[in-house]
Design a protein around this motif. Structure first.
Motif, PDB file in Angstrom:
ATOM      1  N   SER A 282      -5.685  22.309  -2.387  1.00 11.48           N
ATOM      2  CA  SER A 282      -5.220  21.795  -3.644  1.00 11.48           C
ATOM      3  C   SER A 282      -5.600  20.441  -3.632  1.00 11.48           C
ATOM      4  N   VAL A 283      -5.249  19.675  -2.415  1.00  9.84           N
ATOM      5  CA  VAL A 283      -5.387  18.270  -2.615  1.00  9.84           C
ATOM      6  C   VAL A 283      -6.727  17.795  -2.486  1.00  9.84           C
TER       7      VAL A 283
ATOM      8  N   HIS B 247       6.460  16.453  -8.487  1.00  5.84           N
ATOM      9  CA  HIS B 247       6.678  17.844  -8.765  1.00  5.84           C
ATOM     10  C   HIS B 247       7.367  18.456  -7.489  1.00  5.84           C
ATOM     11  N   SER B 248       8.392  19.106  -7.650  1.00  8.66           N
ATOM     12  CA  SER B 248       9.046  19.765  -6.592  1.00  8.66           C
ATOM     13  C   SER B 248       8.468  21.358  -6.421  1.00  8.66           C
ATOM     14  N   LEU B 249       7.826  21.714  -5.310  1.00  6.89           N
ATOM     15  CA  LEU B 249       7.222  23.103  -5.449  1.00  6.89           C
ATOM     16  C   LEU B 249       8.289  23.993  -4.821  1.00  6.89           C
ATOM     17  N   LEU B 250       8.931  23.677  -3.726  1.00  4.35           N
ATOM     18  CA  LEU B 250       9.791  24.401  -2.849  1.00  4.35           C
ATOM     19  C   LEU B 250      11.254  23.660  -2.735  1.00  4.35           C
ATOM     20  N   GLU B 251      12.353  24.375  -3.035  1.00  2.64           N
ATOM     21  CA  GLU B 251      13.767  23.718  -2.850  1.00  2.64           C
ATOM     22  C   GLU B 251      14.669  24.413  -1.942  1.00  2.64           C
ATOM     23  N   MET B 252      15.546  23.740  -1.400  1.00  2.26           N
ATOM     24  CA  MET B 252      16.745  24.338  -0.505  1.00  2.26           C
ATOM     25  C   MET B 252      17.782  24.834  -1.343  1.00  2.26           C
TER      26      MET B 252
ATOM     27  N   LEU C 159       6.957  18.400  -1.991  1.00  2.23           N
ATOM     28  CA  LEU C 159       6.694  17.689  -3.197  1.00  2.23           C
ATOM     29  C   LEU C 159       5.259  17.326  -3.211  1.00  2.23           C
ATOM     30  N   GLU C 160       4.887  17.472  -4.481  1.00  2.00           N
ATOM     31  CA  GLU C 160       3.611  17.049  -4.949  1.00  2.00           C
ATOM     32  C   GLU C 160       3.587  15.711  -5.958  1.00  2.00           C
ATOM     33  N   ALA C 161       2.934  14.826  -5.597  1.00  2.00           N
ATOM     34  CA  ALA C 161       2.539  13.564  -6.553  1.00  2.00           C
ATOM     35  C   ALA C 161       0.974  13.203  -6.688  1.00  2.00           C
ATOM     36  N   SER C 162       0.789  12.382  -7.600  1.00  2.00           N
ATOM     37  CA  SER C 162      -0.445  11.825  -7.831  1.00  2.00           C
ATOM     38  C   SER C 162      -0.441  10.220  -7.510  1.00  2.00           C
ATOM     39  N   VAL C 163      -1.510   9.742  -6.656  1.00  5.02           N
ATOM     40  CA  VAL C 163      -1.497   8.476  -6.555  1.00  5.02           C
ATOM     41  C   VAL C 163      -3.059   7.998  -6.701  1.00  5.02           C
ATOM     42  N   GLY C 164      -3.126   7.273  -7.743  1.00  3.06           N
ATOM     43  CA  GLY C 164      -4.552   6.906  -8.170  1.00  3.06           C
ATOM     44  C   GLY C 164      -5.287   8.187  -8.656  1.00  3.06           C
TER      45      GLY C 164
ATOM     46  N   THR D 249       0.741  -1.322   0.083  1.00  6.05           N
ATOM     47  CA  THR D 249       0.032  -0.092  -0.071  1.00  6.05           C
ATOM     48  C   THR D 249       0.807   1.343   0.113  1.00  6.05           C
ATOM     49  N   PRO D 250       1.556   1.576  -1.140  1.00  7.38           N
ATOM     50  CA  PRO D 250       2.513   2.747  -1.277  1.00  7.38           C
ATOM     51  C   PRO D 250       1.869   4.035  -1.281  1.00  7.38           C
ATOM     52  N   LEU D 251       2.218   4.896  -0.073  1.00 12.09           N
ATOM     53  CA  LEU D 251       1.657   5.989   0.105  1.00 12.09           C
ATOM     54  C   LEU D 251       2.736   7.298  -0.212  1.00 12.09           C
ATOM     55  N   LEU D 252       3.667   6.995   0.081  1.00  9.14           N
ATOM     56  CA  LEU D 252       4.771   7.948  -0.313  1.00  9.14           C
ATOM     57  C   LEU D 252       5.293   7.908  -1.677  1.00  9.14           C
TER      58      LEU D 252
END
Length: 704
Positions: free
Chosen positions: A555-556, A503-508, A516-521, A442-445
């Motif tokens: 957004s989510v 998708h990286s929204l903020l970076e150091m 980070l933003e991603a789609s799952v299902g 059950t991958p969530l990350l």
């Protein structure tokens, strides 16, 4: 004969000035008889008689010069009546055009200009003798003709006239003229033909008239313009546009929009009511003063009464053109977004708990107050007994571990379209997270976790890149990025391999992602690689924290999906991309009056498209597409159509080139007689005669 400046005729009184000057300057002589002068006087009398004639001539020329100057300044015009039936008597084939654009709804007395135009054409047709072939066209037809147009008889033209209704768009002048010329060419009626246009000569439509772009023009066909706006001031005001705040509106939460209103008259408009309506309820009203020609933005504050899509409109106080006094727009009001916040490090003191700053940012209104987001804080053990489908998003803040049952529940929740946000912290073990949430069944990350990066004392990490193209962080575009200037980070997790596109929204500074933003299902996952509280950063103490994570939650949960106002101009063709699964099916376009129109879904190769053109009354139109969410549009008249300024006739004739173009003035109140006035300006002739009189006066005055 009339005068455009009749008050200047008062200057005619100056004609007496040369006479007064003559009388005042006349010398008074005392006669003394002197015998030797007798013979000289006989010769002198002959010279005096000739000189007196010259003086009388000079006096007459000077009086005429003063009179001509006064008449020239009074601007004389010669008006003669002309029956527009003369045009028909000289023509066998007629194309009659009635302007039915928005501006023709202007009310003069108890009749609109469209009603006046219809009345004129009806009397025109009734007065025609037999033997004429004709067709009657509208500048904005309700439906397009399926076959080629043909010339008919008077009865057919009268039937068409009765069917012409008021439209809410701009007059299609090029299109209707192209129809007229093509019809007359096809009917071989160019020899004795005429085109008569009954219109208000509104600039917005007639500025598009470009004979050079028309095909098949016949310069032998005269065009007569019956000007219904002759002598009228045509004052008007309208609602030009509306702009709703980008952020979603919450039910019962303070909201604001901006309406732009305009005054198209030469006089100031005082205390004009500007009101906001949602459905049948008036929510706000302001009184504004508008200077001549002014456009003003009016900010309106209100409380949305209900959640969901609402019918909104801005209304002005009534004037003589009612068609543009209202502007319709769909208003998307969000119900409170329920968010389940799982606190992985609860403390006895609320301010010390992991989620204290986060919950206050999501619901700053306070306990018991209505807000856009409603968070509920639970412990990791409580999550198993909660129905996740009741929540728009789930937030895991520094949670050490999640049971297999909770992981399965969260996985199904994501695949069904839910939203999940991770915050990390000192309770998180990378190996356990990677095993249970990245590599398991059950991958969530969307990414695996690596080591923790710790900043050297007095050298904290900083945010150096912001992807303002994302809806989550676009509010920080431009000067808004200053909100992150003071953000400092002492610790964060590095990430490694990726399971799905991320998708990286903020970076150091190092390029490591912070958000980070991603789609799952069908769902969305956000990963914040630092803590939600002050343990690893000071972001909660900056002005960026509240808007950033409110936007993240919205957004989510899908609440940021185009919050802009969907308004389109009446009569404009629209193309909407829809799911390809709808190809071969029909969409439905529902008009404000309830009429439903079938619209085919076209196959454009890699996409499916619905094409429609709103032709009903202004209001809210609903596009229903199979397998897709209903789309609402506010359909309104073109904003430029509210400017009733007539086209410049001299420029119009210049554009017409060799087309014989004539104008007949048909002011309000003269419809019965079908008489217009054709005016000839005589002021240039008076100026020419004045020049001749002055030249003659100079010649006589200097002649010995």
């Amino acid at each position: 004969m009339g005068f455009m400046n009749p008050w200047m005729l008062a200057a005619m009184g100056a004609v007496a000035l040369p006479v007064l000057i003559h009388l005042i300057s006349k010398r008074r002589l005392h006669r003394i008889p002197f015998a030797p002068m007798r013979y000289l006087l006989l010769a002198h009398n002959r010279l005096v008689r000739r000189n007196r004639l010259r003086q009388w001539l000079l006096l007459a020329l000077r009086m005429a010069a003063v009179a001509l100057l006064a008449l020239f300044v009074a601007h004389p015009v010669f008006s003669r009546s002309r029956d527009i039936l003369e045009i028909a008597r000289q023509s066998e084939a007629l194309v009659l055009i009635l302007d039915n654009s928005l501006s023709m709804g202007y009310l003069e007395g108890n009749m609109t200009r469209l009603d006046r135009g219809r009345k004129i054409l009806e009397a025109f047709l009734q007065g025609l003798a037999g033997g004429h072939r004709m067709v009657l066209l509208a500048t904005n037809p309700a439906t397009k003709s399926e076959g080629p147009l043909t010339l008919g008889d008077r009865a057919q033209a009268l039937a068409v006239l009765k069917g012409i209704t008021f439209s809410y768009g701009t007059a299609d002048i090029p299109g209707v003229f192209q129809q007229a010329y093509q019809l007359l060419a096809r009917e071989k009626a160019q020899g004795k033909s005429a085109i008569v246009v009954v219109t208000d000569l509104g600039r917005n439509g007639w500025d598009q008239f470009n004979p050079g772009a028309l095909r098949g023009i016949n310069l032998d066909i005269p065009v007569t313009l019956v000007d219904l706006a002759a002598g009228a001031s045509s004052a008007n005001r309208s609602v030009q546009s509306v702009e709703v705040a980008r952020d979603p509106m919450g039910q019962g939460t303070p909201s604001q929009l901006k309406a732009v209103v305009a005054n198209f008259s030469t006089q100031a408009q005082k205390a004009v009511p500007v009101s906001l309506w949602v459905g049948s309820a008036k929510l706000a009203e302001q009184l504004v003063d508008l200077e001549p020609g002014e456009r003003r933005a009016v900010n309106i504050s209100f409380l949305p009464p209900a959640a969901g899509l609402q019918e909104g409109r801005i209304e002005l106080g009534p004037d003589d053109l009612s068609g543009d006094d209202r502007l319709f727009f769909p208003l998307n009001v969000s119900a409170e977004v329920k968010v389940l916040v799982v606190d992985g490090d609860p403390r006895p003191s609320l301010s010390a708990s992991e989620t204290y700053y986060l919950t206050n940012a999501l619901h700053p209104e306070g306990v018991g107050e209505r807000g856009l987001i409603g968070p509920r804080v639970v412990t990791p053990k409580e999550i198993e007994g909660i129905s996740l489908k009741d929540y728009g998003a789930v937030i895991l803040a520094n949670v050490e571990s999640i049971s297999p049952e909770a992981r399965s529940s969260l996985f199904r929740y994501l695949w069904d379209g839910g939203g999940l946000i991770f915050f990390l912290g000192d309770k998180v073990e990378p190996q356990r997270y990677n095993r249970d949430l990245f590599e398991g069944a059950t991958p969530l990350l969307p990414v695996s976790l690596a080591e923790i990066k710790t900043a050297v004392e007095k050298s904290p990490f900083r945010i150096t890149r912001i992807d303002v193209g994302s809806p989550i962080v676009e509010i920080f575009r431009g000067p808004g990025q200053e909100a992150f200037r003071n953000a400092r980070f002492s610790r964060y997790f590095r990430v490694e391999s990726r399971r799905t596109p991320v998708h990286s929204l903020l970076e150091m500074e190092s390029g490591d992602p912070l958000l980070l933003e991603a789609s799952v299902g069908r769902g969305k996952v956000l990963l914040f690689t630092s803590s939600a509280d002050l343990d690893w950063n000071n972001l909660p103490a900056t002005s960026a924290y509240l808007p950033l994570f409110q936007q993240a939650v919205l957004s989510v949960t899908g609440r940021l999906a185009d919050q802009g106002v969907q308004t389109i101009s009446w009569g404009t063709k629209q193309e909407v991309v829809v799911p390809v699964s709808g190809v071969g099916k029909e969409a439905r376009l529902r008009e404000p009056g309830g009429r439903s129109i079938a619209v085919p879904i076209e196959n454009r190769g890699d996409k499916a498209v619905v094409v429609f053109q709103p032709q009903g009354p202004p209001g809210i139109y609903r596009l229903e597409v199979p397998g897709s969410q209903e789309i609402w549009y506010g359909v309104n008249p073109p904003a430029a159509e509210s400017d009733l300024t007539p086209v410049d006739l001299a420029q119009l004739k210049q554009k017409a080139g060799g087309i014989p173009l004539d104008r007949i003035a048909a002011p309000a109140g003269k419809e019965e007689s079908l008489l217009g006035t054709r005016e000839t300006d005589f002021s240039p002739w008076f100026l020419l005669v004045l020049g001749g009189v002055l030249a003659a006066e100079a010649f006589v005055a200097h002649r010995n």
